[in-house]
Design a protein around this motif. Structure first.
Motif, PDB file in Angstrom:
ATOM      1  N   ASP A 264       0.829  -1.205   0.000  1.00 59.25           N
ATOM      2  CA  ASP A 264       0.000   0.000   0.000  1.00 59.25           C
ATOM      3  C   ASP A 264       0.865   1.258   0.000  1.00 59.25           C
ATOM      4  N   ASP A 265       0.358   2.328  -0.640  1.00 59.47           N
ATOM      5  CA  ASP A 265       1.105   3.584  -0.707  1.00 59.47           C
ATOM      6  C   ASP A 265       1.138   4.315   0.631  1.00 59.47           C
ATOM      7  N   PHE A 266       0.170   4.044   1.477  1.00 58.00           N
ATOM      8  CA  PHE A 266       0.049   4.748   2.751  1.00 58.00           C
ATOM      9  C   PHE A 266       0.872   4.014   3.813  1.00 58.00           C
ATOM     10  N   PRO A 267       1.869   4.678   4.431  1.00 63.63           N
ATOM     11  CA  PRO A 267       2.780   3.967   5.355  1.00 63.63           C
ATOM     12  C   PRO A 267       2.088   3.353   6.563  1.00 63.63           C
ATOM     13  N   ASP A 268       1.028   4.002   7.068  1.00 58.11           N
ATOM     14  CA  ASP A 268       0.337   3.453   8.245  1.00 58.11           C
ATOM     15  C   ASP A 268      -0.279   2.094   7.960  1.00 58.11           C
ATOM     16  N   VAL A 269      -0.702   1.881   6.725  1.00 57.72           N
ATOM     17  CA  VAL A 269      -1.270   0.575   6.345  1.00 57.72           C
ATOM     18  C   VAL A 269      -0.182  -0.492   6.447  1.00 57.72           C
ATOM     19  N   ARG A 270       0.960  -0.220   5.854  1.00 55.26           N
ATOM     20  CA  ARG A 270       2.073  -1.173   5.896  1.00 55.26           C
ATOM     21  C   ARG A 270       2.508  -1.422   7.345  1.00 55.26           C
ATOM     22  N   LEU A 271       2.556  -0.341   8.118  1.00 58.59           N
ATOM     23  CA  LEU A 271       2.999  -0.433   9.512  1.00 58.59           C
ATOM     24  C   LEU A 271       2.062  -1.307  10.338  1.00 58.59           C
ATOM     25  N   ASN A 272       0.752  -1.140  10.145  1.00 54.75           N
ATOM     26  CA  ASN A 272      -0.225  -1.917  10.920  1.00 54.75           C
ATOM     27  C   ASN A 272      -0.144  -3.400  10.602  1.00 54.75           C
ATOM     28  N   VAL A 273       0.145  -3.738   9.343  1.00 59.77           N
ATOM     29  CA  VAL A 273       0.286  -5.151   8.974  1.00 59.77           C
ATOM     30  C   VAL A 273       1.544  -5.736   9.616  1.00 59.77           C
ATOM     31  N   ILE A 274       2.647  -5.012   9.516  1.00 60.61           N
ATOM     32  CA  ILE A 274       3.933  -5.498  10.038  1.00 60.61           C
ATOM     33  C   ILE A 274       3.851  -5.757  11.541  1.00 60.61           C
ATOM     34  N   SER A 275       3.144  -4.885  12.258  1.00 64.32           N
ATOM     35  CA  SER A 275       3.100  -4.989  13.720  1.00 64.32           C
ATOM     36  C   SER A 275       2.434  -6.275  14.201  1.00 64.32           C
ATOM     37  N   LYS A 276       1.698  -6.965  13.323  1.00 66.96           N
ATOM     38  CA  LYS A 276       1.009  -8.209  13.718  1.00 66.96           C
ATOM     39  C   LYS A 276       1.531  -9.431  12.955  1.00 66.96           C
ATOM     40  N   PHE A 277       2.714  -9.328  12.361  1.00 67.04           N
ATOM     41  CA  PHE A 277       3.252 -10.405  11.528  1.00 67.04           C
ATOM     42  C   PHE A 277       3.338 -11.745  12.264  1.00 67.04           C
ATOM     43  N   ASP A 278       3.632 -11.706  13.562  1.00 72.47           N
ATOM     44  CA  ASP A 278       3.874 -12.949  14.296  1.00 72.47           C
ATOM     45  C   ASP A 278       2.675 -13.896  14.251  1.00 72.47           C
ATOM     46  N   GLN A 279       1.453 -13.339  14.097  1.00 68.46           N
ATOM     47  CA  GLN A 279       0.262 -14.178  14.044  1.00 68.46           C
ATOM     48  C   GLN A 279       0.217 -15.012  12.764  1.00 68.46           C
ATOM     49  N   VAL A 280       0.808 -14.486  11.690  1.00 66.40           N
ATOM     50  CA  VAL A 280       0.839 -15.227  10.420  1.00 66.40           C
ATOM     51  C   VAL A 280       1.870 -16.340  10.476  1.00 66.40           C
ATOM     52  N   ASN A 281       3.026 -16.047  11.035  1.00 69.70           N
ATOM     53  CA  ASN A 281       4.118 -17.030  11.077  1.00 69.70           C
ATOM     54  C   ASN A 281       3.669 -18.342  11.705  1.00 69.70           C
ATOM     55  N   GLN A 282       2.880 -18.224  12.779  1.00 70.22           N
ATOM     56  CA  GLN A 282       2.495 -19.413  13.533  1.00 70.22           C
ATOM     57  C   GLN A 282       1.540 -20.309  12.752  1.00 70.22           C
ATOM     58  N   VAL A 283       0.887 -19.769  11.715  1.00 72.55           N
ATOM     59  CA  VAL A 283      -0.149 -20.522  11.003  1.00 72.55           C
ATOM     60  C   VAL A 283       0.314 -21.025   9.643  1.00 72.55           C
ATOM     61  N   ILE A 284       0.954 -20.160   8.849  1.00 71.69           N
ATOM     62  CA  ILE A 284       1.174 -20.536   7.442  1.00 71.69           C
ATOM     63  C   ILE A 284       2.390 -21.426   7.232  1.00 71.69           C
ATOM     64  N   GLY A 285       3.288 -21.501   8.208  1.00 70.00           N
ATOM     65  CA  GLY A 285       4.451 -22.382   8.067  1.00 70.00           C
ATOM     66  C   GLY A 285       5.652 -21.699   7.444  1.00 70.00           C
ATOM     67  N   ILE A 286       6.816 -22.300   7.653  1.00 69.78           N
ATOM     68  CA  ILE A 286       8.090 -21.705   7.237  1.00 69.78           C
ATOM     69  C   ILE A 286       8.197 -21.594   5.720  1.00 69.78           C
ATOM     70  N   ASP A 287       7.859 -22.661   4.992  1.00 70.36           N
ATOM     71  CA  ASP A 287       8.037 -22.664   3.540  1.00 70.36           C
ATOM     72  C   ASP A 287       7.254 -21.552   2.877  1.00 70.36           C
ATOM     73  N   LYS A 288       5.979 -21.422   3.265  1.00 70.31           N
ATOM     74  CA  LYS A 288       5.142 -20.385   2.660  1.00 70.31           C
ATOM     75  C   LYS A 288       5.600 -19.010   3.080  1.00 70.31           C
ATOM     76  N   LEU A 289       6.102 -18.895   4.303  1.00 71.46           N
ATOM     77  CA  LEU A 289       6.625 -17.616   4.791  1.00 71.46           C
ATOM     78  C   LEU A 289       7.803 -17.166   3.937  1.00 71.46           C
ATOM     79  N   LYS A 290       8.704 -18.105   3.637  1.00 76.68           N
ATOM     80  CA  LYS A 290       9.876 -17.772   2.820  1.00 76.68           C
ATOM     81  C   LYS A 290       9.479 -17.360   1.413  1.00 76.68           C
ATOM     82  N   LYS A 291       8.560 -18.114   0.821  1.00 75.23           N
ATOM     83  CA  LYS A 291       8.202 -17.876  -0.577  1.00 75.23           C
ATOM     84  C   LYS A 291       7.357 -16.627  -0.765  1.00 75.23           C
ATOM     85  N   SER A 292       6.397 -16.407   0.134  1.00 76.98           N
ATOM     86  CA  SER A 292       5.417 -15.343  -0.088  1.00 76.98           C
ATOM     87  C   SER A 292       5.733 -14.051   0.655  1.00 76.98           C
TER      88      SER A 292
END
Length: 551
Positions: free
Chosen positions: A325-353
Motif C-alpha cells: 500500500d502507498d500509505f505507510p500506516d497501512v504497511r505499519l499496521n500489517v507489520i506490527s502483527k506479523f507474528d500471528q501469520v508465522n504461527q499458522v502458514i508455516g516456514i516454507d510459505k513464509l519464505k516464498k510469499s
C-alpha cells in the motif's frame, strides 16, 4: 461541618479548574465530616456544583454524589439525598436536569420506600422526553445504569419504552448514545426478549440516515453476538455487519473493519471464508487510506480463525496487497502483527510469499516502517534460522536481509540506527557467538573507521551491545584494539564514547588486560582537553580500581 463546608457553599463563582478540584475532593470527605451520620452535609456544595455551566465540573460533582450517597445512612438518604435528586431532575435550568440523569440509578437502588421508586421512574421518563436535546442525551447516556438498577418487571413495562423513544429521537446525537445501551438491554432482558425487542431496534439503527449512528452501531454490534447466540448471529447480526462493512461513509467502514477479528472468531472459519472474506478483499482496495489502515490493524486476527489452508488461499493475497500500500500506516499496521501469520502458514510459505515483501519493506522510504521491520526481524530469525539471512532474494535480485541488518546501522535516522544496534544483539543471542563472529563483528569493525563520526559512534554502541555475547577471545583480540584506537579520534564524542564503552568491557576481561591495555588508554583520556571525556574516563578508572580491589 461548621466552617469549611459553609465557606465552600459560597465559592461557586471561582475558576473552573478550582471548582473541578473541589467537586472531586468533596467526594472524599465523608470520614472528615463525622462519617456516614453526617455525610449529608456534603450534599449542599455538590448540589451547587451540579448546576454549574462547565460540563466537566458537573460530571465530577455527579461522580462524587454517587460516591457519597453510598456512605449515607438509610435515614439520611430518605431525608436528604432523594429530595436533592428530585430537585435536580425538575430543575428549571437544563444543567440541573442533566446532572439529575446521572443520579437516578443510585437513587433508585437506595430508595427504601416502595412509593418512591415509581416516582423516580416517572422522573426518568420526563427526562427521556425532555424538550432540551442535552437532557435527552444525558438520559440516553445513563440508560444502561438505570436499566440495571430497576426490577425486571419495571424494565420490561416502562424502561424499554423509554429506550425505544430515545432510539427514535429526532436528534442523531441522542440516537447514537442510545445505541450503547443495546447490548446492556439484551443481557438484562434475556435471549428471547432481546430477539423480539432489541434486535429490531438494532436493525433500524443500522439503517439510520445519520452516519454517526451507523458508526456507533458498527462499534457496538459485536457485543450483541454473545446475547443472541451463534445461530441468530449468523442469520441476523452478520448481514447487518456486512452491510456496515460496505457503508457509503468511510468512518462507518473504519469502525466495522476494526471489529472484523471479533466477528470472524464468533462465526467460525466456514462463515468467515464465505461471507466476510469477500468484504475484506474489497476493503483492502478501499479508496480511503484510513479504512485500509483500520483493516490492516485487524486483518491478522483473522489468521487463527481461518487456519493454514484458507489463510494461504484467501487471506495471504490480501496481506501482500496491504504490504504494498502507498500509505505507510497501512504497511505499519500489517507489520506490527506479523507474528500471528508465522504461527499458522508455516516456514516454507513464509519464505516464498512474505519474505520478499519483508525485504522490500526493510528499505521503505518511511522510517517508521523500516523501524517496525527491524523490530520484527529477531522473531523472524528465531523461526527461520541463520541460513535465511544469507539466502538470495531469488529471481527478484537485490540485497539479502543479512546485508540489510548491517546497512541499517548506517541509516540517516538515529532511531533506526539505535534499533539496528539492539537488533544485532538479539540476533547474536539467537544464532550464537560463532555466527556473530563470522557475520557481524567484521562488518562492525569496518564501521569504526567510517569517515562520518555518527557512524563511528554507532559502531561503538554496537560493540557495547555485542561484547557480552561474542566471547572473551573475540573481544580481546578483535574488538578491543580498534576500540582503544578510537581514543585518539579527533571528535570528542567518539573519545568519551570509548570511555563509556570500556566501562561495560572492564568486568568482562581479565585484570591483566585491564592493567596492560585499558588503563593506560584511560589515563591518557583523563588528561583530555574535553571535560566530558575526562569525566567518563574518570568513571572508567574508578571501575578499574574496583576490579583490581575485587581481584
Amino acid at each position: 461541618r461548621t466552617e469549611l463546608i459553609p465557606f465552600l457553599c459560597e465559592s461557586s463563582d471561582d475558576e473552573d479548574e478550582i471548582l473541578l478540584a473541589l467537586a472531586e475532593e468533596l467526594g472524599c470527605l465523608v470520614s472528615h465530616v463525622g462519617g456516614p451520620a453526617h455525610a449529608h452535609v456534603l450534599l449542599q456544595p455538590l448540589e451547587m456544583l451540579c448546576v454549574i455551566e462547565e460540563t466537566v465540573v458537573r460530571t465530577k460533582a455527579v461522580e462524587s454524589l454517587n460516591k457519597v450517597c453510598q456512605s449515607m445512612t438509610s435515614g439520611s438518604v430518605e431525608e436528604h439525598y432523594l429530595p436533592l435528586v428530585k430537585r435536580l431532575c425538575t430543575g428549571e435550568w437544563f444543567t440541573a436536569r442533566v446532572s439529575g440523569c446521572g443520579l437516578l440509578a443510585s437513587a433508585y437502588k437506595l430508595a427504601g420506600s416502595p412509593s418512591v421508586k415509581p416516582e423516580l421512574v416517572t422522573l426518568y421518563e420526563s427526562l427521556c422526553r425532555d424538550e432540551t436535546p442535552m437532557v435527552r442525551r444525558a438520559a440516553a447516556q445513563s440508560m444502561s445504569a438505570f436499566a440495571e438498577a430497576v426490577e425486571k418487571s419495571v424494565l420490561a413495562e416502562s424502561v424499554c419504552e423509554f429506550f425505544k423513544a430515545l432510539t427514535e429521537d429526532d436528534q442523531d446525537s441522542v440516537r447514537l448514545l442510545a445505541v450503547e445501551s443495546c447490548s446492556s438491554f439484551g443481557k438484562l432482558l434475556g435471549k428471547e426478549e432481546c430477539v423480539n425487542f432489541v434486535l429490531p431496534i438494532v436493525q433500524q439503527l443500522a439503517n439510520d440516515k445519520s452516519w454517526r449512528v451507523r458508526y456507533m452501531v458498527a462499534q457496538q454490534l459485536y457485543n450483541l453476538c454473545e446475547v443472541v447466540g451463534p445461530e441468530l448471529t449468523n442469520g441476523e447480526v452478520v448481514p447487518l455487519y456486512l452491510k456496515l462493512l460496505r457503508d457509503n461513509e468511510a468512518e462507518v467502514r473504519i469502525a466495522a473493519a476494526g471489529k472484523v477479528g471479533h466477528f470472524c472468531a464468533t462465526i467460525g472459519a466456514e462463515q468467515t471464508s464465505l461471507r466476510v472474506m469477500p468484504c475484506v478483499a474489497e476493503l483492502a482496495g478501499d479508496a480511503s487510506q484510513h479504512v485500509r489502515s483500520a483493516l490492516a490493524g485487524e486483518v491478522m486476527s483473522i489468521v487463527p480463525v481461518l487456519g493454514k489452508e484458507a489463510t494461504v488461499q484467501d487471506l495471504l493475497p490480501v496481506i501482500l496487497n496491504l504490504l504494498k500500500d502507498d500509505f505507510p500506516d497501512v504497511r505499519l499496521n500489517v507489520i506490527s502483527k506479523f507474528d500471528q501469520v508465522n504461527q499458522v502458514i508455516g516456514i516454507d510459505k513464509l519464505k516464498k510469499s512474505l519474505l520478499p515483501s519483508i525485504v522490500d519493506l526493510s528499505e521503505d522510504r518511511h522510517w517508521r516502517v523500516r523501524l517496525a521491520i527491524i523490530e520484527y526481524v529477531p522473531l523472524l530469525a528465531s523461526q527461520l534460522g541463520p541460513e535465511f539471512f544469507d539466502d538470495d532474494r531469488g529471481s527478484a535480485g537485490g540485497p539479502r536481509l543479512g546485508d540489510l541488518v548491517i546497512q541499517w546501522l548506517g541509516d540517516q535516522v538515529a532511531a533506526i540506527r539505535q534499533a539496528a544496534v539492539v537488533n544485532l544483539k538479539r540476533l547474536a543471542e539467537t544464532f550464537g557467538a560463532d555466527w556473530a563472529n563470522q557475520k557481524i563483528v567484521p562488518e562492525i569493525l569496518k564501521m569504526v573507521s567510517n569517515p562520518h563520526y555518527l557512524y563511528r559512534m554507532t559502531a561503538l554502541e554496537a560493540i557495547t551491545m555485542l561484547a557480552p555475547v561474542v566471547g572473551l577471545e573475540t573481544l580481546c583480540s578483535s574488538m578491543l584494539p580498534p576500540i582503544l584506537e578510537c581514543a585518539k579520534d579527533k571528535v570528542p564524542n567518539i573519545r568519551f564514547g570509548v570511555a563509556k564503552l570500556v566501562q561495560s568491557v572492564i568486568p568482562l576481561v581479565g585484570s591483566g588486560v585491564v592493567e596492560s591495555t585499558i588503563k593506560p588508554c584511560l589515563l591518557e583520556l583523563q588528561d583530555d582537553v574535553d571535560v566530558d571525556v575526562r569525566f567518563f574516563a574518570g568513571q572508567a578508572l574508578d571501575i578499574c580500581q574496583n576490579v583490581a580491589v575485587g581481584g
